[in-house]
Write a protein that holds these residues in place. Structure first.
Motif, PDB file in Angstrom:
ATOM      1  N   LEU A  22      44.704  44.077  42.941  1.00 20.98           N
ATOM      2  CA  LEU A  22      44.860  42.521  43.291  1.00 20.98           C
ATOM      3  C   LEU A  22      45.527  42.116  44.680  1.00 20.98           C
ATOM      4  O   LEU A  22      45.650  41.211  45.024  1.00 20.98           O
ATOM      5  N   LEU A  48      39.710  48.176  38.619  1.00 14.99           N
ATOM      6  CA  LEU A  48      39.995  46.925  38.415  1.00 14.99           C
ATOM      7  C   LEU A  48      39.575  45.949  39.680  1.00 14.99           C
ATOM      8  O   LEU A  48      39.441  44.854  39.519  1.00 14.99           O
ATOM      9  N   ALA A  50      37.207  46.169  41.589  1.00 11.56           N
ATOM     10  CA  ALA A  50      35.820  45.877  41.780  1.00 11.56           C
ATOM     11  C   ALA A  50      35.424  44.623  40.608  1.00 11.56           C
ATOM     12  O   ALA A  50      34.934  43.936  40.818  1.00 11.56           O
ATOM     13  N   LEU A  51      36.361  44.897  39.393  1.00 11.38           N
ATOM     14  CA  LEU A  51      36.050  43.840  38.323  1.00 11.38           C
ATOM     15  C   LEU A  51      36.594  42.572  38.623  1.00 11.38           C
ATOM     16  O   LEU A  51      35.859  41.548  38.465  1.00 11.38           O
ATOM     17  N   ASP A  52      37.687  42.814  39.304  1.00 11.36           N
ATOM     18  CA  ASP A  52      38.370  41.181  39.711  1.00 11.36           C
ATOM     19  C   ASP A  52      37.260  40.470  40.728  1.00 11.36           C
ATOM     20  O   ASP A  52      37.034  39.236  40.829  1.00 11.36           O
ATOM     21  N   ALA A  54      34.020  41.011  41.042  1.00  7.30           N
ATOM     22  CA  ALA A  54      33.040  40.586  40.182  1.00  7.30           C
ATOM     23  C   ALA A  54      33.198  39.221  39.498  1.00  7.30           C
ATOM     24  O   ALA A  54      32.654  38.470  39.555  1.00  7.30           O
ATOM     25  N   LEU A  55      34.421  39.144  38.963  1.00 10.78           N
ATOM     26  CA  LEU A  55      34.600  38.112  38.110  1.00 10.78           C
ATOM     27  C   LEU A  55      34.993  36.899  38.819  1.00 10.78           C
ATOM     28  O   LEU A  55      34.485  35.795  38.730  1.00 10.78           O
ATOM     29  N   SER A  56      35.823  37.027  39.902  1.00  9.37           N
ATOM     30  CA  SER A  56      36.378  35.819  40.791  1.00  9.37           C
ATOM     31  C   SER A  56      35.210  35.329  41.607  1.00  9.37           C
ATOM     32  O   SER A  56      35.050  34.026  42.114  1.00  9.37           O
ATOM     33  N   LEU A  58      32.129  34.765  40.218  1.00  5.55           N
ATOM     34  CA  LEU A  58      31.293  34.014  39.348  1.00  5.55           C
ATOM     35  C   LEU A  58      31.305  32.698  39.928  1.00  5.55           C
ATOM     36  O   LEU A  58      32.336  31.952  40.028  1.00  5.55           O
ATOM     37  N   ALA A  59      30.172  31.779  39.705  1.00  5.79           N
ATOM     38  CA  ALA A  59      30.148  30.544  40.214  1.00  5.79           C
ATOM     39  C   ALA A  59      30.898  29.587  39.128  1.00  5.79           C
ATOM     40  O   ALA A  59      30.780  30.132  37.800  1.00  5.79           O
ATOM     41  N   HIS A  60      31.170  28.534  39.366  1.00  9.32           N
ATOM     42  CA  HIS A  60      31.570  27.453  38.419  1.00  9.32           C
ATOM     43  C   HIS A  60      30.429  26.483  37.943  1.00  9.32           C
ATOM     44  O   HIS A  60      30.170  25.699  38.702  1.00  9.32           O
ATOM     45  N   PRO A  61      30.079  26.518  37.016  1.00  7.03           N
ATOM     46  CA  PRO A  61      28.888  25.719  36.668  1.00  7.03           C
ATOM     47  C   PRO A  61      29.452  24.433  36.738  1.00  7.03           C
ATOM     48  O   PRO A  61      30.432  23.892  36.416  1.00  7.03           O
ATOM     49  N   ALA A  62      28.441  23.237  37.226  1.00  4.81           N
ATOM     50  CA  ALA A  62      28.833  21.895  37.305  1.00  4.81           C
ATOM     51  C   ALA A  62      28.417  21.452  36.298  1.00  4.81           C
ATOM     52  O   ALA A  62      27.320  21.494  35.644  1.00  4.81           O
ATOM     53  N   PRO A  63      29.137  20.150  35.723  1.00  2.00           N
ATOM     54  CA  PRO A  63      28.713  19.115  34.923  1.00  2.00           C
ATOM     55  C   PRO A  63      27.559  18.372  35.656  1.00  2.00           C
ATOM     56  O   PRO A  63      27.292  18.461  36.504  1.00  2.00           O
TER      57      PRO A  63
ATOM     58  N   SER B  36      33.649  24.717  33.350  1.00  5.25           N
ATOM     59  CA  SER B  36      33.360  26.083  33.403  1.00  5.25           C
ATOM     60  C   SER B  36      34.095  26.711  32.122  1.00  5.25           C
ATOM     61  O   SER B  36      33.483  27.670  31.783  1.00  5.25           O
ATOM     62  N   HIS B 156      40.958  35.903  35.822  1.00  2.06           N
ATOM     63  CA  HIS B 156      40.125  36.356  37.089  1.00  2.06           C
ATOM     64  C   HIS B 156      39.277  35.468  37.631  1.00  2.06           C
ATOM     65  O   HIS B 156      38.837  35.555  38.764  1.00  2.06           O
ATOM     66  N   GLN B 188      35.180  46.730  31.761  1.00  3.70           N
ATOM     67  CA  GLN B 188      35.101  47.937  32.688  1.00  3.70           C
ATOM     68  C   GLN B 188      34.045  48.862  32.019  1.00  3.70           C
ATOM     69  O   GLN B 188      33.386  49.548  32.578  1.00  3.70           O
ATOM     70  N   LEU B 195      30.436  48.524  38.542  1.00  2.00           N
ATOM     71  CA  LEU B 195      31.589  48.420  39.484  1.00  2.00           C
ATOM     72  C   LEU B 195      31.899  49.675  39.952  1.00  2.00           C
ATOM     73  O   LEU B 195      32.829  50.051  41.003  1.00  2.00           O
TER      74      LEU B 195
END
Lengths: 202, 196
Positions: A22, A48, A50-52, A54-56, A58-63, B36, B156, B188, B195
């Motif tokens: 990170l 790790l 690559a995982l971070d 991918a996860l970061s 991700l979109a924030h779905p909107a209400p 979210s 994350h 993972q 990945l």
């Protein structure tokens, strides 16, 4: 697990892997040197990272668009009393100042008059006030009593109670008590804040 | 007064003085992250919206109990997390799927409760690919244990520190580290092809 100082060949621990993956500030030189040599740890860090990513990513779905409006309709923001008092004072300082001056003037006049009457001690004055209150209360009670006595409703109630006897009167009294308690309970419930509303929680 | 330029603590102070515009600004800042988190925990849009709404209402109506030594966002997340966990415990919705809430028994209900993966890509082919990857990640997250899922999302996706996550989830720091470590290992394993 031994310390890196005593075992420079030891693999990176999860905290160290995260530090490198990170890009966190604390990256010890010895661990960095190990990472340069160890393919296994290098893979761990890259995986790790690559995982971070991918996860970061991700979109924030909107209400729904009316979300904020619906929340605000249920929010009751209340300032503390001193803040409200300050706001009122700032907004209505002219009438407040006039009222304060009038109050100060009348109380000063009363105080002056009281001090100019040597025969009126504090005790006799308080006794006078108590006497006045007692007389007034007595008059009010007597007025209500005579009003009720003269009304046909009270007379019919008394007549009915004479007819239904002691047992009936006790029953009637119990029923009235139940109604009173239920009414008080209903009022208490009405004064409670709105309960949690969840459409799917049923 | 431009509320967008104010910090969270400044807005909270204004809210305490019954300034509704400050509350609206805080809502604007946190409605998406809070929604979210809840949406990913319950996987049901309508329910997530109800819970998020309740979380904000409770937070705003109980601002007097907020301790300013903590970050407002952590406190808000804690309110939202507790509310959702309480609801999940009552409903026993511990395992969820991206394909819809497990309580959805018909195809229509499954479609209504399935998580929607958005994409920020402008080109249609890239957007489609991004959505597909996003869906795979969401599926993998949905298969995690509830505690792992919440911890990994907070770390994350929301970028919270371990200390903040421990505060939000009300568990010791070591437990948070364990949750996140195990969640990473599971993800993972499941997302290895993405990945590499």
């Amino acid at each position: 697990m031994r310390d890196r100082a005593t075992n420079p060949r030891r693999h990176l621990i999860p905290d160290e892997v995260e530090t490198f993956a990170l890009g966190l500030p604390a990256r010890p030189r010895a661990a960095r040197a190990h990472l340069g040599e160890c393919a296994e740890c290098h893979r761990e860090v890259e995986s790790l990272r690559a995982l971070d990513e991918a996860l970061s990513g991700l979109a924030h779905p909107a209400p729904s668009p009316r979300f904020a409006e619906q929340v605000m309709a249920r929010v009751s923001l209340r300032a503390p009393w001193y803040a409200r008092a300050w706001t009122v004072t700032r907004e209505r300082w002219v009438p407040l100042a006039a009222a304060s001056l009038a109050l100060a003037a009348t109380t000063s006049l009363m105080a002056l008059w009281l001090t100019s009457q040597p025969e009126l001690s504090l005790m006799s004055l308080s006794g006078l006030v108590v006497q006045q209150i007692r007389d007034f209360s007595l008059q009010v009670v007597m007025a209500i009593g005579s009003l009720l006595w003269s009304s046909s409703v009270l007379r019919s109630v008394i007549e009915a109670s004479e007819r239904i006897g002691t047992e009936g009167a006790i029953l009637l009294l119990s029923a009235l008590s139940l109604v009173t308690i239920s009414a008080a309970g209903a009022m208490m419930r009405l004064m409670q804040p709105a309960p949690l509303r969840l459409r799917n929680a049923a | 007064m431009d509320y967008r330029e104010k910090s969270d603590p400044e807005l909270v102070e204004l809210c305490k003085r019954a300034d509704e515009r400050a509350a609206v600004e805080l809502l604007r800042r946190f409605e998406r992250p809070v929604f979210s988190l809840i949406y990913r925990m319950v996987r049901d849009r309508e329910l997530a919206e109800d819970l998020a709404q309740e979380a904000f209402v409770r937070a705003f109506n109980n601002l007097a109990r907020y301790d300013p030594s903590y970050k407002f966002s952590s406190w808000l997340f804690k309110v939202a997390y507790n509310l959702t966990i309480d609801h999940l415990r009552k409903k026993r919705l511990n395992t969820v799927s991206i394909h819809g809430s497990p309580s959805a028994v018909t195809t229509e209900l499954q479609a209504a409760t399935a998580i929607t993966v958005e994409s920020t890509e402008e080109r249609p082919d890239e957007a489609l690919q991004s959505r597909e990857i996003g869906s795979e990640i969401e599926v993998a997250i949905g298969e995690l244990r509830q505690e792992y899922r919440s911890a990994i999302i907070l770390r994350h996706v929301e970028g919270r520190s371990y200390e903040e996550i421990a505060e939000i989830m009300d568990v010791p720091l070591g437990t948070v580290k364990t949750y996140i470590h195990r969640a990473r290992k599971e993800l993972q394993g499941q997302l290895q092809h993405l990945l590499e």
